[in-house]
Design an enzyme around this catalytic site. Structure first.
Site, PDB file in Angstrom:
ATOM      1  N   ALA A 167      44.154  45.988  42.046  1.00 41.01           N
ATOM      2  CA  ALA A 167      45.236  44.964  42.128  1.00 41.01           C
ATOM      3  C   ALA A 167      46.603  44.944  41.073  1.00 41.01           C
ATOM      4  O   ALA A 167      47.648  44.944  41.597  1.00 41.01           O
ATOM      5  CB  ALA A 167      44.473  43.232  41.754  1.00 41.01           C
ATOM      6  N   ASP A 183      43.010  57.064  41.249  1.00 44.33           N
ATOM      7  CA  ASP A 183      42.077  56.091  41.694  1.00 44.33           C
ATOM      8  C   ASP A 183      40.965  56.604  42.051  1.00 44.33           C
ATOM      9  O   ASP A 183      40.965  57.681  42.941  1.00 44.33           O
ATOM     10  CB  ASP A 183      42.530  54.955  42.446  1.00 44.33           C
ATOM     11  CG  ASP A 183      41.726  53.782  42.500  1.00 44.33           C
ATOM     12  OD1 ASP A 183      42.132  52.431  41.802  1.00 44.33           O
ATOM     13  OD2 ASP A 183      40.597  53.588  43.129  1.00 44.33           O
ATOM     14  N   ARG A 209      44.623  40.484  46.947  1.00 42.98           N
ATOM     15  CA  ARG A 209      45.409  40.696  46.019  1.00 42.98           C
ATOM     16  C   ARG A 209      46.055  41.972  45.827  1.00 42.98           C
ATOM     17  O   ARG A 209      46.976  42.086  44.666  1.00 42.98           O
ATOM     18  CB  ARG A 209      44.666  40.077  44.721  1.00 42.98           C
ATOM     19  CG  ARG A 209      43.418  41.147  44.421  1.00 42.98           C
ATOM     20  CD  ARG A 209      42.476  40.672  43.544  1.00 42.98           C
ATOM     21  NE  ARG A 209      41.364  41.533  43.278  1.00 42.98           N
ATOM     22  CZ  ARG A 209      40.409  41.724  43.933  1.00 42.98           C
ATOM     23  NH1 ARG A 209      40.431  41.259  45.034  1.00 42.98           N
ATOM     24  NH2 ARG A 209      39.333  42.621  43.793  1.00 42.98           N
ATOM     25  N   PHE A 265      36.191  48.180  30.515  1.00 46.12           N
ATOM     26  CA  PHE A 265      36.632  48.644  29.260  1.00 46.12           C
ATOM     27  C   PHE A 265      36.500  50.079  28.939  1.00 46.12           C
ATOM     28  O   PHE A 265      37.454  50.468  27.902  1.00 46.12           O
ATOM     29  CB  PHE A 265      35.618  47.755  28.366  1.00 46.12           C
ATOM     30  CG  PHE A 265      35.856  46.445  28.546  1.00 46.12           C
ATOM     31  CD1 PHE A 265      37.237  45.732  28.164  1.00 46.12           C
ATOM     32  CD2 PHE A 265      34.862  45.477  29.451  1.00 46.12           C
ATOM     33  CE1 PHE A 265      37.301  44.305  28.313  1.00 46.12           C
ATOM     34  CE2 PHE A 265      35.040  44.179  29.586  1.00 46.12           C
ATOM     35  CZ  PHE A 265      36.119  43.428  29.225  1.00 46.12           C
ATOM     36  N   CYS A 293      46.955  49.591  17.884  1.00 45.72           N
ATOM     37  CA  CYS A 293      46.495  49.996  19.049  1.00 45.72           C
ATOM     38  C   CYS A 293      45.357  49.130  19.545  1.00 45.72           C
ATOM     39  O   CYS A 293      45.144  48.078  19.037  1.00 45.72           O
ATOM     40  CB  CYS A 293      45.791  51.629  18.874  1.00 45.72           C
ATOM     41  SG  CYS A 293      44.209  51.628  18.132  1.00 45.72           S
ATOM     42  N   CYS A 298      35.784  40.727  37.892  1.00 43.86           N
ATOM     43  CA  CYS A 298      36.374  40.026  39.220  1.00 43.86           C
ATOM     44  C   CYS A 298      35.407  39.864  40.201  1.00 43.86           C
ATOM     45  O   CYS A 298      35.785  39.002  41.119  1.00 43.86           O
ATOM     46  CB  CYS A 298      37.500  40.996  39.594  1.00 43.86           C
ATOM     47  SG  CYS A 298      38.984  40.992  38.321  1.00 43.86           S
TER      48      CYS A 298
END
Lengths: 352, 56
Positions: A33, A54, A65, A126, A178, A195
């Protein structure tokens, strides 16, 4: 050029700024998105080269979205990097788009970022963000962190102390904290909603992607001092827009001060094994803490049937008919044979 | 909001926010992680807590 005349009219951009934008090369990691939204804006703005990376394919649930994809992409399960590149070339044939269908890992990230001027965050997990932060600090590239969940999003530009290896340079006095200065450790696997378990509002993505793209353009045209470098929280659904001043880099930061690149060195990257004779991939995250299985059960109940006890949770994910078992130490068994798909599902439903 | 904690670290515990990574701002300034247990709260302090988000 007529195409860019309206943004060249802006005094901060002008012909010179447009020339800088046209000579820039931007790495967009993840074209979900946020990556779609940012790539769309930067392609239209005339960023000379967009390298988009990706590992995933387009699905019907993305279309609400992810603005570069359509029904046909989802029906054909097209790789996101390719579908996005094709769309971007239709939007602006004058720019160069380099699609890479890859899982971003310590082994390939340096060659992906090598000749770029800036890294934009379109990620959904993450672990890869901490990897990108290591790369940004090690190589001196600006990295614009962004993330979104539910109706809320965050943006924070990172100008590492190592100061600019591409076309954007800055003195150490202009460096920002950072990612590890502000968030020293990522959340443990399963502790945060994703999500796919908590949902995401399309307009929130638009807001966050626009904000990170504005920061990218501002840096590319050389507005270093005027660029907003705060940790910005935005929630268009509830009318919230807040800035938090992040100050200077922390003197005890393990990454930008002590130069411990734990993700880039591979010490904090999860490992995967295919389990012989079974269509199962085992994922072992490198975390110190244990997983809060009770919280995880709550997150997962939107994804499918959940069962389990205090030692393991099992979920049959309704949408893709895949069984996933998560243990207290964060280890997971994912019922697919493809390692990259297993990582994708782990990041989507457990979050790491 | 009325709270009973004396320090920032205790406040995060009171609000059950101490087990997820978050950035905390006190009166317009980011408080470094290691200082949270030393920062004493005063009447009228303005505290902002931002949790890191991973979606996108």
């Amino acid at each position: 050029m007529a195409r860019y005349s309206r943004q060249e009219l802006l005094p901060d951009i002008g012909l010179e700024g447009q020339h800088r934008i046209a000579s820039a090369k931007v790495l967009i990691v993840g074209v979900g998105a946020l990556g779609c939204g940012a790539a769309d804006l930067l392609a239209r703005a005339g960023v000379g080269t967009l390298r988009i990376v990706d590992r995933d394919v387009v699905e019907l649930t993305n279309l609400q979205r992810q603005v570069l994809f359509d029904q046909a992409d989802a029906e054909a399960c097209r790789p996101k990097a390719l579908a996005a590149a094709e769309r971007l070339k239709e939007i602006n044939p004058e720019i160069r788009v380099e699609p890479c269908i890859e899982d971003v890992r310590p082994e390939n990230i340096l060659s992906l970022s090598n000749d770029c001027d800036l890294i934009l965050d379109g990620l959904d997990n993450f672990e890869t963000r901490y990897l990108i932060n290591d790369v940004a600090v090690k190589t001196g590239l600006p990295y614009i962190y962004a993330g979104a969940i539910g109706t809320e999003g965050l943006v924070m530009p990172i100008l590492p102390k190592s100061g600019g290896s591409g076309s954007i340079t800055w003195p150490e006095s202009e460096a920002t904290p950072c990612l590890r200065c502000v968030f020293p450790e990522p959340p443990s696997p399963g502790s945060s909603p994703t999500c796919d378990t908590a949902g995401i509002l399309g307009p929130t993505i638009g807001t966050v992607a626009a904000h990170q793209s504005a920061i990218a353009m501002s840096l590319l045209v050389g507005r270093l001092e005027q660029t907003d470098r705060s940790l910005h929280t935005m929630d268009p659904w509830n009318g919230i827009n807040r800035r938090m001043a992040t100050g200077d880099p922390r003197s005890d930061c393990p990454c930008c001060e002590k130069k411990h690149f734990e993700w880039l060195d591979g010490n904090r990257i999860s490992s995967t094994d295919s389990i012989c004779g079974r269509e199962v991939v085992q994922i072992r995250p490198r975390t110190d803490g244990s997983v809060d299985l009770l919280a995880l059960r709550t997150h997962l109940k939107n994804a499918g049937d959940v069962r389990g006890d205090t030692h393991a949770v099992q979920v049959d994910i309704q949408e893709c008919d895949v069984r996933m078992t998560i243990f207290e130490d964060g280890r997971a068994l994912v019922g697919v044979s493809d390692i990259s798909l297993a990582r994708t599902l782990y990041d989507r439903y457990i979050g790491a | 909001m009325d709270v009973c904690s004396d320090t920032l670290e205790d406040l995060l515990g009171e609000l059950q926010r101490n087990d997820t990574p978050c950035a905390v701002e006190r009166n317009g300034e980011l408080v470094p992680w290691r200082s949270r247990s030393q920062v004493r709260l005063s009447e009228g302090d303005c505290i902002e807590i931002v949790t890191m988000v991973g979606g996108g």
